[in-house]
Motif scaffolding. Structure first.
Motif, PDB file in Angstrom:
ATOM      1  N   LEU A  23       0.838  -1.351  -0.020  1.00  0.00           N
ATOM      2  CA  LEU A  23      -0.029  -0.100   0.087  1.00  0.00           C
ATOM      3  C   LEU A  23       1.040   1.474   0.100  1.00  0.00           C
ATOM      4  CD1 LEU A  23      -2.732  -1.018   2.428  1.00  0.00           C
ATOM      5  CD2 LEU A  23      -2.893  -0.794  -0.055  1.00  0.00           C
ATOM      6  N   CYS A  24       1.949   1.236   0.581  1.00  0.00           N
ATOM      7  CA  CYS A  24       2.973   2.348   0.707  1.00  0.00           C
ATOM      8  C   CYS A  24       3.458   2.621  -0.914  1.00  0.00           C
ATOM      9  CB  CYS A  24       4.217   2.044   1.456  1.00  0.00           C
ATOM     10  SG  CYS A  24       3.889   1.853   3.271  1.00  0.00           S
ATOM     11  N   TYR A  25       3.813   1.449  -1.383  1.00  0.00           N
ATOM     12  CA  TYR A  25       4.227   1.750  -2.798  1.00  0.00           C
ATOM     13  C   TYR A  25       2.943   2.286  -3.576  1.00  0.00           C
ATOM     14  CZ  TYR A  25       5.768  -0.009  -7.528  1.00  0.00           C
ATOM     15  OH  TYR A  25       6.117   0.121  -8.769  1.00  0.00           O
ATOM     16  N   ALA A  26       2.016   1.808  -3.491  1.00  0.00           N
ATOM     17  CA  ALA A  26       0.768   2.052  -4.322  1.00  0.00           C
ATOM     18  C   ALA A  26       0.674   3.763  -4.135  1.00  0.00           C
ATOM     19  CB  ALA A  26      -0.562   1.635  -3.875  1.00  0.00           C
ATOM     20  N   VAL A  27       0.613   4.046  -2.704  1.00  0.00           N
ATOM     21  CA  VAL A  27       0.549   5.703  -2.506  1.00  0.00           C
ATOM     22  C   VAL A  27       1.576   6.410  -3.078  1.00  0.00           C
ATOM     23  CG1 VAL A  27       0.462   7.284  -0.664  1.00  0.00           C
ATOM     24  CG2 VAL A  27      -1.062   5.231  -0.625  1.00  0.00           C
ATOM     25  N   ASN A  28       2.814   5.936  -2.993  1.00  0.00           N
ATOM     26  CA  ASN A  28       4.071   6.642  -3.644  1.00  0.00           C
ATOM     27  C   ASN A  28       3.793   6.877  -5.056  1.00  0.00           C
ATOM     28  OD1 ASN A  28       6.536   7.841  -3.716  1.00  0.00           O
ATOM     29  ND2 ASN A  28       7.535   5.834  -3.711  1.00  0.00           N
ATOM     30  N   ILE A  29       3.292   5.663  -5.926  1.00  0.00           N
ATOM     31  CA  ILE A  29       3.199   5.630  -7.267  1.00  0.00           C
ATOM     32  C   ILE A  29       1.963   6.843  -7.402  1.00  0.00           C
ATOM     33  CG2 ILE A  29       2.311   4.430  -9.350  1.00  0.00           C
ATOM     34  CD1 ILE A  29       5.142   3.957  -8.558  1.00  0.00           C
ATOM     35  N   LEU A  30       0.889   6.776  -7.031  1.00  0.00           N
ATOM     36  CA  LEU A  30      -0.207   7.869  -7.079  1.00  0.00           C
ATOM     37  C   LEU A  30       0.412   9.142  -6.842  1.00  0.00           C
ATOM     38  CD1 LEU A  30      -3.216   8.837  -7.059  1.00  0.00           C
ATOM     39  CD2 LEU A  30      -3.219   8.674  -4.710  1.00  0.00           C
ATOM     40  N   PHE A  31       1.309   9.730  -5.844  1.00  0.00           N
ATOM     41  CA  PHE A  31       1.851  10.827  -5.799  1.00  0.00           C
ATOM     42  C   PHE A  31       2.606  11.214  -7.075  1.00  0.00           C
ATOM     43  CE2 PHE A  31      -0.204  10.565  -1.735  1.00  0.00           C
ATOM     44  CZ  PHE A  31       0.103  11.791  -1.273  1.00  0.00           C
ATOM     45  N   LYS A  32       3.736  10.272  -7.534  1.00  0.00           N
ATOM     46  CA  LYS A  32       4.176  10.634  -8.553  1.00  0.00           C
ATOM     47  C   LYS A  32       3.604  10.829 -10.000  1.00  0.00           C
ATOM     48  CE  LYS A  32       8.379   8.288  -6.795  1.00  0.00           C
ATOM     49  NZ  LYS A  32       9.173   7.323  -6.790  1.00  0.00           N
ATOM     50  N   GLU A  33       2.115   9.936  -9.969  1.00  0.00           N
ATOM     51  CA  GLU A  33       1.599  10.166 -11.131  1.00  0.00           C
ATOM     52  C   GLU A  33       0.861  11.476 -11.074  1.00  0.00           C
ATOM     53  OE1 GLU A  33      -1.133   6.822 -11.531  1.00  0.00           O
ATOM     54  OE2 GLU A  33       0.491   5.343 -12.228  1.00  0.00           O
ATOM     55  N   LEU A  34       0.739  11.948  -9.986  1.00  0.00           N
ATOM     56  CA  LEU A  34       0.188  13.375 -10.023  1.00  0.00           C
ATOM     57  C   LEU A  34       1.302  14.478  -9.967  1.00  0.00           C
ATOM     58  CD1 LEU A  34      -2.371  12.675  -7.132  1.00  0.00           C
ATOM     59  CD2 LEU A  34      -2.962  13.101  -9.439  1.00  0.00           C
TER      60      LEU A  34
END
Length: 100
Positions: A23-34
């Motif tokens: 889940l940490c990885y997913a949140v980190n990827i979301l921020f990078k995509e934003l």
């Protein structure tokens, strides 16, 4: 708690994670995509990690990781961040920190 707050205020967007947390990885990827490059602090790699985890829980984070701070303020863990994203509020919070 002092170390958590100090790290949380070092950059506009800070995520406390554990290296094995999907889940940490997913949140980190979301921020990078934003368009945001958060400072990621892996508490399982920190000698004071257990104390930092306890401090995050005391601050009100429902789950100790991921713990997301935006502008030095705790915004929550995965559920809170995804709710902000789905409502469109996350983009507004991140606007000052976007690099796109």
């Amino acid at each position: 708690m002092d170390k958590v707050m100090r790290l949380a205020s070092e950059k506009g967007v800070v995520i406390f994670t554990k290296s094995s947390c999907c889940l940490c990885y997913a949140v980190n990827i979301l921020f990078k995509e934003l368009g945001v490059r958060p400072m990621v602090h892996e508490i399982d790699q920190d000698p004071e990690g257990r104390e930092m985890e306890k401090a995050l829980l005391r601050l009100g984070c429902g789950a100790p990781v991921p713990a997301v701070f935006i502008g030095g303020k705790l915004r929550g863990s995965t559920n809170e961040i995804m709710s902000l994203h789905l409502s469109g509020s996350l983009t507004q919070l991140l606007k000052p920190y976007q690099s796109l």
